[in-house]
Design a protein around this motif. Sequence first.
Motif, PDB file in Angstrom:
ATOM      1  N   VAL A 107       7.736  12.112   2.486  1.00  0.00           N
ATOM      2  CA  VAL A 107       6.976  10.868   2.387  1.00  0.00           C
ATOM      3  C   VAL A 107       7.935   9.687   2.328  1.00  0.00           C
ATOM      4  CG1 VAL A 107       5.401   9.524   0.928  1.00  0.00           C
ATOM      5  CG2 VAL A 107       5.008  11.976   1.248  1.00  0.00           C
ATOM      6  N   ALA A 108       7.624   8.642   3.100  1.00  0.00           N
ATOM      7  CA  ALA A 108       8.401   7.401   3.084  1.00  0.00           C
ATOM      8  C   ALA A 108       7.438   6.219   3.035  1.00  0.00           C
ATOM      9  CB  ALA A 108       9.330   7.337   4.299  1.00  0.00           C
ATOM     10  N   LEU A 109       7.971   4.997   3.094  1.00  0.00           N
ATOM     11  CA  LEU A 109       7.166   3.805   2.893  1.00  0.00           C
ATOM     12  C   LEU A 109       7.365   2.819   4.040  1.00  0.00           C
ATOM     13  CD1 LEU A 109       8.802   4.644   0.041  1.00  0.00           C
ATOM     14  CD2 LEU A 109       7.197   2.986  -0.916  1.00  0.00           C
ATOM     15  N   THR A 110       6.322   2.049   4.321  1.00  0.00           N
ATOM     16  CA  THR A 110       6.432   0.945   5.281  1.00  0.00           C
ATOM     17  C   THR A 110       6.061  -0.362   4.585  1.00  0.00           C
ATOM     18  OG1 THR A 110       4.146   1.107   6.112  1.00  0.00           O
ATOM     19  CG2 THR A 110       5.821   2.473   7.201  1.00  0.00           C
ATOM     20  N   ASP A 111       6.743  -1.421   4.977  1.00  0.00           N
ATOM     21  CA  ASP A 111       6.575  -2.740   4.378  1.00  0.00           C
ATOM     22  C   ASP A 111       6.113  -3.711   5.464  1.00  0.00           C
ATOM     23  OD1 ASP A 111       6.735  -5.141   3.037  1.00  0.00           O
ATOM     24  OD2 ASP A 111       8.922  -5.140   2.879  1.00  0.00           O
ATOM     25  N   LEU A 319     -15.205  -7.824 -11.318  1.00  0.00           N
ATOM     26  CA  LEU A 319     -14.054  -7.676 -10.430  1.00  0.00           C
ATOM     27  C   LEU A 319     -14.300  -8.336  -9.074  1.00  0.00           C
ATOM     28  CD1 LEU A 319     -11.240  -6.423  -9.946  1.00  0.00           C
ATOM     29  CD2 LEU A 319     -12.413  -4.320  -9.225  1.00  0.00           C
ATOM     30  N   ILE A 320     -15.528  -8.257  -8.574  1.00  0.00           N
ATOM     31  CA  ILE A 320     -15.837  -8.809  -7.250  1.00  0.00           C
ATOM     32  C   ILE A 320     -15.694 -10.332  -7.215  1.00  0.00           C
ATOM     33  CG2 ILE A 320     -18.326  -9.121  -7.557  1.00  0.00           C
ATOM     34  CD1 ILE A 320     -16.515  -7.801  -4.409  1.00  0.00           C
ATOM     35  N   THR A 321     -15.649 -10.988  -8.385  1.00  0.00           N
ATOM     36  CA  THR A 321     -15.428 -12.442  -8.384  1.00  0.00           C
ATOM     37  C   THR A 321     -14.066 -12.783  -7.787  1.00  0.00           C
ATOM     38  OG1 THR A 321     -14.508 -12.484 -10.636  1.00  0.00           O
ATOM     39  CG2 THR A 321     -16.900 -12.773 -10.402  1.00  0.00           C
ATOM     40  N   GLY A 322     -13.146 -11.815  -7.767  1.00  0.00           N
ATOM     41  CA  GLY A 322     -11.850 -12.023  -7.138  1.00  0.00           C
ATOM     42  C   GLY A 322     -11.845 -11.716  -5.662  1.00  0.00           C
ATOM     43  N   GLY A 323     -12.974 -11.226  -5.151  1.00  0.00           N
ATOM     44  CA  GLY A 323     -13.106 -10.998  -3.722  1.00  0.00           C
ATOM     45  C   GLY A 323     -12.997  -9.563  -3.266  1.00  0.00           C
ATOM     46  N   GLY A 324     -12.764  -8.623  -4.188  1.00  0.00           N
ATOM     47  CA  GLY A 324     -12.623  -7.234  -3.771  1.00  0.00           C
ATOM     48  C   GLY A 324     -13.013  -6.275  -4.874  1.00  0.00           C
ATOM     49  N   ALA A 325     -12.897  -4.981  -4.575  1.00  0.00           N
ATOM     50  CA  ALA A 325     -13.246  -3.964  -5.558  1.00  0.00           C
ATOM     51  C   ALA A 325     -12.212  -2.836  -5.519  1.00  0.00           C
ATOM     52  CB  ALA A 325     -14.674  -3.464  -5.332  1.00  0.00           C
ATOM     53  N   PHE A 326     -12.657  -1.574  -5.654  1.00  0.00           N
ATOM     54  CA  PHE A 326     -11.731  -0.491  -5.978  1.00  0.00           C
ATOM     55  C   PHE A 326     -10.780  -0.116  -4.851  1.00  0.00           C
ATOM     56  CE2 PHE A 326     -15.403   0.861  -8.890  1.00  0.00           C
ATOM     57  CZ  PHE A 326     -14.996  -0.045  -9.856  1.00  0.00           C
ATOM     58  N   HIS A 327     -11.232  -0.171  -3.614  1.00  0.00           N
ATOM     59  CA  HIS A 327     -10.290   0.126  -2.536  1.00  0.00           C
ATOM     60  C   HIS A 327      -9.244  -0.974  -2.416  1.00  0.00           C
ATOM     61  CE1 HIS A 327      -8.981   1.134   1.670  1.00  0.00           C
ATOM     62  NE2 HIS A 327      -9.047   2.334   1.138  1.00  0.00           N
ATOM     63  N   CYS A 328      -9.658  -2.192  -2.653  1.00  0.00           N
ATOM     64  CA  CYS A 328      -8.743  -3.330  -2.529  1.00  0.00           C
ATOM     65  C   CYS A 328      -7.613  -3.289  -3.555  1.00  0.00           C
ATOM     66  CB  CYS A 328      -9.503  -4.638  -2.697  1.00  0.00           C
ATOM     67  SG  CYS A 328     -10.739  -4.969  -1.416  1.00  0.00           S
ATOM     68  N   VAL A 329      -7.841  -2.673  -4.706  1.00  0.00           N
ATOM     69  CA  VAL A 329      -6.837  -2.700  -5.773  1.00  0.00           C
ATOM     70  C   VAL A 329      -5.954  -1.458  -5.785  1.00  0.00           C
ATOM     71  CG1 VAL A 329      -8.284  -4.162  -7.233  1.00  0.00           C
ATOM     72  CG2 VAL A 329      -8.372  -1.665  -7.528  1.00  0.00           C
ATOM     73  N   THR A 330      -6.133  -0.546  -4.844  1.00  0.00           N
ATOM     74  CA  THR A 330      -5.423   0.727  -4.880  1.00  0.00           C
ATOM     75  C   THR A 330      -4.579   0.938  -3.630  1.00  0.00           C
ATOM     76  OG1 THR A 330      -7.439   1.742  -3.986  1.00  0.00           O
ATOM     77  CG2 THR A 330      -7.071   1.943  -6.365  1.00  0.00           C
ATOM     78  N   GLN A 331      -3.531   1.732  -3.798  1.00  0.00           N
ATOM     79  CA  GLN A 331      -2.735   2.200  -2.662  1.00  0.00           C
ATOM     80  C   GLN A 331      -2.316   3.643  -2.965  1.00  0.00           C
ATOM     81  OE1 GLN A 331      -1.890   2.488   0.691  1.00  0.00           O
ATOM     82  NE2 GLN A 331      -1.809   0.261   0.468  1.00  0.00           N
ATOM     83  N   GLN A 332      -2.731   4.570  -2.119  1.00  0.00           N
ATOM     84  CA  GLN A 332      -2.460   5.976  -2.388  1.00  0.00           C
ATOM     85  C   GLN A 332      -1.053   6.388  -1.952  1.00  0.00           C
ATOM     86  OE1 GLN A 332      -4.821   4.913  -0.256  1.00  0.00           O
ATOM     87  NE2 GLN A 332      -4.489   5.865   1.742  1.00  0.00           N
ATOM     88  N   GLN A 333      -0.430   7.213  -2.786  1.00  0.00           N
ATOM     89  CA  GLN A 333       0.857   7.825  -2.460  1.00  0.00           C
ATOM     90  C   GLN A 333       0.613   9.289  -2.133  1.00  0.00           C
ATOM     91  OE1 GLN A 333       3.970   7.443  -5.445  1.00  0.00           O
ATOM     92  NE2 GLN A 333       4.912   9.350  -4.762  1.00  0.00           N
ATOM     93  N   PRO A 334       0.807   9.705  -0.886  1.00  0.00           N
ATOM     94  CA  PRO A 334       0.509  11.087  -0.513  1.00  0.00           C
ATOM     95  C   PRO A 334       1.433  12.076  -1.230  1.00  0.00           C
ATOM     96  CG  PRO A 334       0.821   9.692   1.426  1.00  0.00           C
ATOM     97  CD  PRO A 334       1.285   8.914   0.246  1.00  0.00           C
ATOM     98  N   VAL A 335       0.954  13.293  -1.391  1.00  0.00           N
ATOM     99  CA  VAL A 335       1.784  14.372  -1.920  1.00  0.00           C
ATOM    100  C   VAL A 335       2.942  14.608  -0.964  1.00  0.00           C
ATOM    101  CG1 VAL A 335       1.833  16.877  -2.260  1.00  0.00           C
ATOM    102  CG2 VAL A 335      -0.018  15.512  -3.254  1.00  0.00           C
ATOM    103  N   GLY A 336       4.114  14.802  -1.507  1.00  0.00           N
ATOM    104  CA  GLY A 336       5.278  15.096  -0.687  1.00  0.00           C
ATOM    105  C   GLY A 336       6.563  14.677  -1.366  1.00  0.00           C
ATOM    106  N   ARG A 337       7.654  15.168  -0.854  1.00  0.00           N
ATOM    107  CA  ARG A 337       8.977  14.819  -1.351  1.00  0.00           C
ATOM    108  C   ARG A 337       9.367  13.455  -0.793  1.00  0.00           C
ATOM    109  NH1 ARG A 337      11.027  18.650   0.737  1.00  0.00           N
ATOM    110  NH2 ARG A 337      12.127  17.796   2.527  1.00  0.00           N
ATOM    111  N   ILE A 338       9.791  12.562  -1.675  1.00  0.00           N
ATOM    112  CA  ILE A 338      10.175  11.218  -1.239  1.00  0.00           C
ATOM    113  C   ILE A 338      11.446  11.314  -0.385  1.00  0.00           C
ATOM    114  CG2 ILE A 338      10.892   8.926  -1.966  1.00  0.00           C
ATOM    115  CD1 ILE A 338       7.960   9.475  -2.471  1.00  0.00           C
ATOM    116  N   TRP A 339      11.347  10.769   0.819  1.00  0.00           N
ATOM    117  CA  TRP A 339      12.458  10.813   1.771  1.00  0.00           C
ATOM    118  C   TRP A 339      13.247   9.531   1.687  1.00  0.00           C
ATOM    119  CZ3 TRP A 339      13.378   8.451   6.813  1.00  0.00           C
ATOM    120  CH2 TRP A 339      14.383   9.095   7.564  1.00  0.00           C
ATOM    121  N   ALA A 340      14.547   9.642   1.445  1.00  0.00           N
ATOM    122  CA  ALA A 340      15.404   8.489   1.256  1.00  0.00           C
ATOM    123  C   ALA A 340      16.061   8.018   2.546  1.00  0.00           C
ATOM    124  CB  ALA A 340      16.468   8.793   0.208  1.00  0.00           C
ATOM    125  N   GLY A 341      15.787   8.696   3.642  1.00  0.00           N
ATOM    126  CA  GLY A 341      16.401   8.335   4.912  1.00  0.00           C
ATOM    127  C   GLY A 341      17.634   9.183   5.179  1.00  0.00           C
ATOM    128  N   GLY A 342      18.336   8.825   6.236  1.00  0.00           N
ATOM    129  CA  GLY A 342      19.535   9.568   6.581  1.00  0.00           C
ATOM    130  C   GLY A 342      19.264  10.678   7.589  1.00  0.00           C
TER     131      GLY A 342
END
Length: 342
Positions: A107-111, A319-342
């Motif tokens: 697992v890695a990340l994109t920005d 919460l919706i007064t801020g414009g969003g709800a539960f999907h908007c406040v979350t970001q899932q990290q998939p199961v897996g070994r964190i890959w550092a590159g290389g």
Amino acid sequence: METTLTPRALGFAMPAEWAPHAATWTAWPHDEEQWMGYLEPVRREFAAFVDTLARFEPVHLIVADEESEADARARLNSANVTLHRIPHNDLWLRDSGAIFVRRGEEVALTDWEFNGWGGKYPAQLDNQIPTHMARILGGKLWRAGIVMEGGSLEVNGQGVCLTTRQCLLSPERNPHLDEEDLEGYLRDYLGIHSVIWLGEGLEGDHTDGHIDTIARFAREHTIVSAVCEDEADPNYWPLRENLEILESLGGFQIVKLPLPKNPLYLEETRLPPTYANFYIANGAVLVPVYGDPNDEKALEVLRKVFPERQVIGLMARNLITGGGAFHCVTQQQPVGRIWAGG
């Protein structure tokens, strides 16, 4: 745009939300002025959400300062929550956080650049959150270099993506890019090979029509589509047009999900409450409800769509007064070994 070292070139792609999670990332609400006097009830709702989520998977909770950390610790009952002190503007991690990609068990990340939904809100601190996430996890972070919000993308884990033209083609995001250009970035950084373009989102949605308020994948070939029952409502025709596009695709089961019956307002501004902003966690689907006559109807629809998971309604009227709800406040990290590159 470089292609030789992109995630896709190395075999990485964004998995579906229902793929097993190692954890969920979110952030604690902290700015009283930003919440226009609703911070206390928002924190009560948010604590209930985080404690419920933590029953199903670990939670990484970003806190802005000492007061936020103390408040979160005082309200939360779960030991399955890890706090990280990171300065930030707001709690909408779906849009500001890193988007994870996976290759086999790695697992890695994109920005992606986050500019406050087209410059509407301060976002300088939020734009740094992916860098902090990669530092904490020790993972490889690819920088796509264009504006993109996670809430504007909905994927099925098989290379298909739902989005809206209203959002992705907004001139305040990437005015120099057209549909073909954007599809190229989604292909190279998230492994998406087919983009389904819908039209407009909900009235009052300051994100300019994020897909996660109107249409969601529930399985590879099942799409939940928000519909409006009141023909006089401004949401009726845009949602009907989106539904017609989805129904014309072929190969997908389309499930209609009602909007809340009664509109909600913050002063004179209409809010975008929707049941489609649910979050798929390990073994559960957490659904925002609003004390509306359609709450139970929507939960019943989703129970049929997700028979293998607990479908839990949690209050999000503040919460919706801020414009969003539960999907908007979350970001899932998939199961897996964190890959550092290389």
